[in-house]
Design a protein around this motif. Structure first.
Motif: not given
Length: 292
Positions: A136-140
């Motif tokens: 998934v697309w995380g904070n980083r």
């Protein structure tokens, strides 16, 4: 002469009396394969109404579902009673009702890509034999949140749950780069392009200019799958297919990784085809509708 009264049917909500025989459950009922045919038939009407962009008359519903107008009308009366179908007072045409909207919103809120993707990933890892990741697309940036090992190659211990991957040097990152809004990826992309230019050793599979990046993204969007060879890990290749939500936004991707020459990474081959088909099925479950 009075007619004899018919015996009342037993109340299904009441508990069985002591000493009564236990209700026998058939094998079909235990396995959950036995269904109610009238519900399945009625769903044909709801599915047709879903595909129409405007209210439609009774005759059109009957013609497109292969049912008689009388039968369709019976279903519509019941559907109206629970609010899943509505009828326009001026035209008499039918459309999905307010309760259908409530069901759709509830399904969106309850959708969990992690739970839904796990069986698919297990099937892919078992049948093809290589490690499968859910990202998934995380904070980083692109982040691995789950993995399933295959049996055809060694476990990839370098990549574990929580690992944040490169945009340019991973199939997962390239997929997000091709499908996410530029506002989410531009800063990370600029930083990685600088790093590519400063590397002493380069790999042919990693783009180094924005023109090469644009060309790569166009190819990924066209093919519906991304590939990365010998860039994230030496002598390894990976394929990644996107998962979209009901609005067409990429929410995750399933990625398969294995040694070059052992994992078939042909973009038109059976592995890529299977990966893409499973990702599309997950997208449909999330409410995504393919174009065309």
């Amino acid at each position: 002469m009075k007619r004899p009264r018919r015996p009342r049917p037993p109340d299904p909500a009441s508990a069985p009396a002591r000493g009564s025989k236990p209700v026998k459950i058939t094998k079909a009922e235990r396995t959950g394969r036995r269904g109610i045919q009238s519900i399945e038939i009625g769903f044909k009407i709801l599915d047709y109404l879903r595909t129409e962009l405007r209210p439609v008359p009774l005759k059109m519903i009957a013609a497109n579902t292969g049912m008689s107008a009388a039968n369709v009308h019976y279903y519509l009366v019941s559907f109206q009673a629970v609010g899943i179908v509505r009828q326009e007072t001026d035209t008499g045409c039918y459309a999905l009702g307010p309760y259908a909207l409530k069901l759709g919103m509830a399904a969106i809120e309850q959708f969990d890509v992690f739970s839904v993707a796990r069986p698919t990933m297990t099937e892919l890892a078992t049948t093809i034999g290589h490690t499968v990741f859910l990202g998934v697309w995380g904070n980083r940036g692109p982040t691995i949140i789950y993995r399933v090992e295959g049996g055809a190659s060694r476990p990839i211990i370098e990549l574990r749950v929580g690992s944040v991957l490169s945009l340019l040097r991973s199939a997962l990152g390239r997929n997000f780069l091709a499908h996410l809004p530029r506002s989410l990826t531009s800063q990370m992309l600029d930083q990685e392009l600088k790093e590519e230019l400063s590397r002493e050793t380069r790999v042919d599979d990693a783009p180094t200019t924005k023109a090469e990046v644009e060309e790569m993204m166009d190819t990924i969007r066209r093919d519906g799958i991304s590939r990365c060879r010998d860039a994230l890990l030496p002598n390894f290749t990976s394929l990644s297919a996107p998962i979209f939500d009901q609005g067409g936004f990429m929410i995750a991707a399933i990625t398969m990784m294995g040694p070059i020459g052992i994992l078939d990474d042909d973009l038109k081959g059976p592995t890529a085809t299977a990966l893409t088909a499973h990702a599309r099925a997950l997208s449909v479950t999330a409410g995504w509708q393919p174009e065309g």
